[in-house]
Design an enzyme around this catalytic site. Structure first.
Site, PDB file in Angstrom:
ATOM      1  N   ASP A  94      -6.185   2.372   0.604  1.00 38.85           N
ATOM      2  CA  ASP A  94      -4.757   2.709   0.649  1.00 38.85           C
ATOM      3  C   ASP A  94      -4.258   3.220  -0.706  1.00 38.85           C
ATOM      4  O   ASP A  94      -4.963   3.130  -1.702  1.00 38.85           O
ATOM      5  CB  ASP A  94      -3.949   1.444   0.959  1.00 38.85           C
ATOM      6  CG  ASP A  94      -4.063   1.044   2.412  1.00 38.85           C
ATOM      7  OD1 ASP A  94      -4.509   1.871   3.217  1.00 38.85           O
ATOM      8  OD2 ASP A  94      -3.708  -0.107   2.717  1.00 38.85           O
ATOM      9  N   LYS A 146      -0.589   5.455   3.289  1.00 35.66           N
ATOM     10  CA  LYS A 146       0.721   5.942   3.731  1.00 35.66           C
ATOM     11  C   LYS A 146       1.545   6.034   2.465  1.00 35.66           C
ATOM     12  O   LYS A 146       2.112   5.030   2.039  1.00 35.66           O
ATOM     13  CB  LYS A 146       1.363   4.936   4.689  1.00 35.66           C
ATOM     14  CG  LYS A 146       0.592   4.769   5.979  1.00 35.66           C
ATOM     15  CD  LYS A 146       1.260   3.736   6.852  1.00 35.66           C
ATOM     16  CE  LYS A 146       0.508   3.508   8.140  1.00 35.66           C
ATOM     17  NZ  LYS A 146      -0.895   3.107   7.958  1.00 35.66           N
ATOM     18  N   MET A 170       8.804  -4.096  -1.573  1.00 39.08           N
ATOM     19  CA  MET A 170       9.249  -2.830  -0.974  1.00 39.08           C
ATOM     20  C   MET A 170      10.772  -2.688  -0.974  1.00 39.08           C
ATOM     21  O   MET A 170      11.360  -2.208  -0.002  1.00 39.08           O
ATOM     22  CB  MET A 170       8.704  -2.710   0.462  1.00 39.08           C
ATOM     23  CG  MET A 170       7.210  -2.453   0.459  1.00 39.08           C
ATOM     24  SD  MET A 170       6.479  -2.543   2.089  1.00 39.08           S
ATOM     25  CE  MET A 170       6.145  -4.285   2.231  1.00 39.08           C
TER      26      MET A 170
HETATM   27  C1  SAM Z   1       2.807  -2.615   1.744  1.00 42.84           C
HETATM   28  S1  SAM Z   1       3.212  -3.829   0.560  1.00 42.84           S
HETATM   29  C2  SAM Z   1       1.616  -4.478   0.270  1.00 42.84           C
HETATM   30  C3  SAM Z   1       1.612  -5.831  -0.379  1.00 42.84           C
HETATM   31  C4  SAM Z   1       0.222  -6.319  -0.701  1.00 42.84           C
HETATM   32  N1  SAM Z   1      -0.554  -6.564   0.490  1.00 42.84           N
HETATM   33  C5  SAM Z   1       0.244  -7.571  -1.582  1.00 42.84           C
HETATM   34  O1  SAM Z   1      -0.184  -8.621  -1.131  1.00 42.84           O
HETATM   35  O2  SAM Z   1       0.667  -7.453  -2.738  1.00 42.84           O
HETATM   36  C6  SAM Z   1       3.526  -2.852  -0.854  1.00 42.84           C
HETATM   37  C7  SAM Z   1       4.525  -3.468  -1.820  1.00 42.84           C
HETATM   38  O3  SAM Z   1       3.902  -4.495  -2.564  1.00 42.84           O
HETATM   39  C8  SAM Z   1       4.485  -4.538  -3.846  1.00 42.84           C
HETATM   40  N2  SAM Z   1       3.434  -4.303  -4.843  1.00 42.84           N
HETATM   41  C9  SAM Z   1       2.131  -4.052  -4.613  1.00 42.84           C
HETATM   42  N3  SAM Z   1       1.448  -3.917  -5.763  1.00 42.84           N
HETATM   43  C10 SAM Z   1       2.354  -4.086  -6.766  1.00 42.84           C
HETATM   44  C11 SAM Z   1       2.281  -4.055  -8.178  1.00 42.84           C
HETATM   45  N4  SAM Z   1       1.131  -3.842  -8.821  1.00 42.84           N
HETATM   46  N5  SAM Z   1       3.436  -4.258  -8.869  1.00 42.84           N
HETATM   47  C12 SAM Z   1       4.602  -4.502  -8.255  1.00 42.84           C
HETATM   48  N6  SAM Z   1       4.730  -4.533  -6.912  1.00 42.84           N
HETATM   49  C13 SAM Z   1       3.627  -4.329  -6.176  1.00 42.84           C
HETATM   50  C14 SAM Z   1       5.560  -3.474  -3.894  1.00 42.84           C
HETATM   51  O4  SAM Z   1       6.796  -4.055  -3.513  1.00 42.84           O
HETATM   52  C15 SAM Z   1       5.055  -2.515  -2.845  1.00 42.84           C
HETATM   53  O5  SAM Z   1       6.088  -1.695  -2.340  1.00 42.84           O
END
Ligand code: SAM
Length: 243
Positions: A28, A50, A162
């Protein structure tokens, strides 16, 4: 498997070994380039992301491709940012694969909230400030705003995933729920990565801080008094903004 929030050293050993043994990897947007660099040369890498706020490859198409690769006798890794079981659509993929008779193991990853907690020093359940923590996605499947009622305030930490496109609606929802306008929020962008950025703001200032600092995905919001435990010692002064 979960790739964690970005820093490749935050992979689990089990995840690292799975990557090294992979024939095909479906990945992803949120999987960092440093992690893709760890893949063996023979592994075929297939992007099924996506991009932020766009449709990308459909979920049904991803499941079809996973099943086809597994039936082809390959060792297949489905690599997702953070933890695959937290806002990662793993439910649909697991159901599809199991219905097709494909054996699946889930390898956890460090979710963005705990990655951000570690890199910023913000202790999500510091005993002086919070006895509970909630993880919420601002982007619900039906497009509506997630329910935040009762999740923020004295004694509670709320981590919002998000949320950048909905910062104004979140500000309004929190205030309508009685959360003080001055209640602290940390915006953490690119948590655990070399380009991590932290912006300290308040409920009332949330939307302005997102706009003024041009906050980009991936970013999350930590809402609560625990933000007082922010300890920027690990990062340079240029990376810290107050807004
Ligand atoms: C589709 S969700 C996936 C979450 C992921 N499965 C997790 O456990 O972190 C995506 C969101 O996770 C958050 N996110 C993921 N990686 C991040 C990072 N390195 N720093 C800050 N927010 C992050 C953001 O809010 C982003 O829009």
């Amino acid at each position: 498997m979960g790739a964690g929030p970005g820093d490749p050293e935050l992979l689990t050993v089990k995840g690292y070994l799975a990557l090294k043994g992979a024939d095909v990897v479906f990945f992803d947007d949120l999987v960092s380039p440093e992690i893709l660099d760890l893949l063996p040369e023979r592994a075929r890498c297939i992007y099924v992301g996506k991009p932020y706020q766009s449709a990308g490859v459909s979920q049904a198409d991803i499941i079809t491709q996973l099943i086809a690769a597994a039936r082809g006798g390959h060792r297949v890794v489905r690599l997702k940012g953070g933890d695959p079981m937290v806002f990662g659509r793993s439910g649909e993929e697991l159901e599809g694969l199991r219905a097709a008779g494909v054996a699946v193991d889930v390898i956890p990853g460090i979710t963005a909230a705990t990655g951000a907690a570690a890199s910023t020093g913000i202790t999500l359940t510091h005993r002086d400030y919070a006895a509970q923590v909630s993880f919420v996605t601002a982007a619900k499947r039906d497009g509506g705003l997630a329910e935040v009622r009762g999740l923020a305030g004295k004694g509670r930490t709320l981590v919002i995933y998000m949320g950048i496109a909905r910062a104004d609606a979140l500000r309004d929802a929190l205030q309508a729920d009685g959360v003080a306008p001055s209640w602290p929020i940390a915006i953490v962008e690119n948590a655990t990565r070399a380009n991590e950025r932290v912006i300290i703001t308040t409920v009332a200032g949330l939307a302005d801080a997102v706009t003024r600092n041009v906050v980009r995905s991936p970013a999350l919001f930590i809402v609560g008094e625990v933000v007082k435990t922010y300890s920027p010692a690990a990062i340079s002064a240029e990376e810290v903004h107050h807004g």
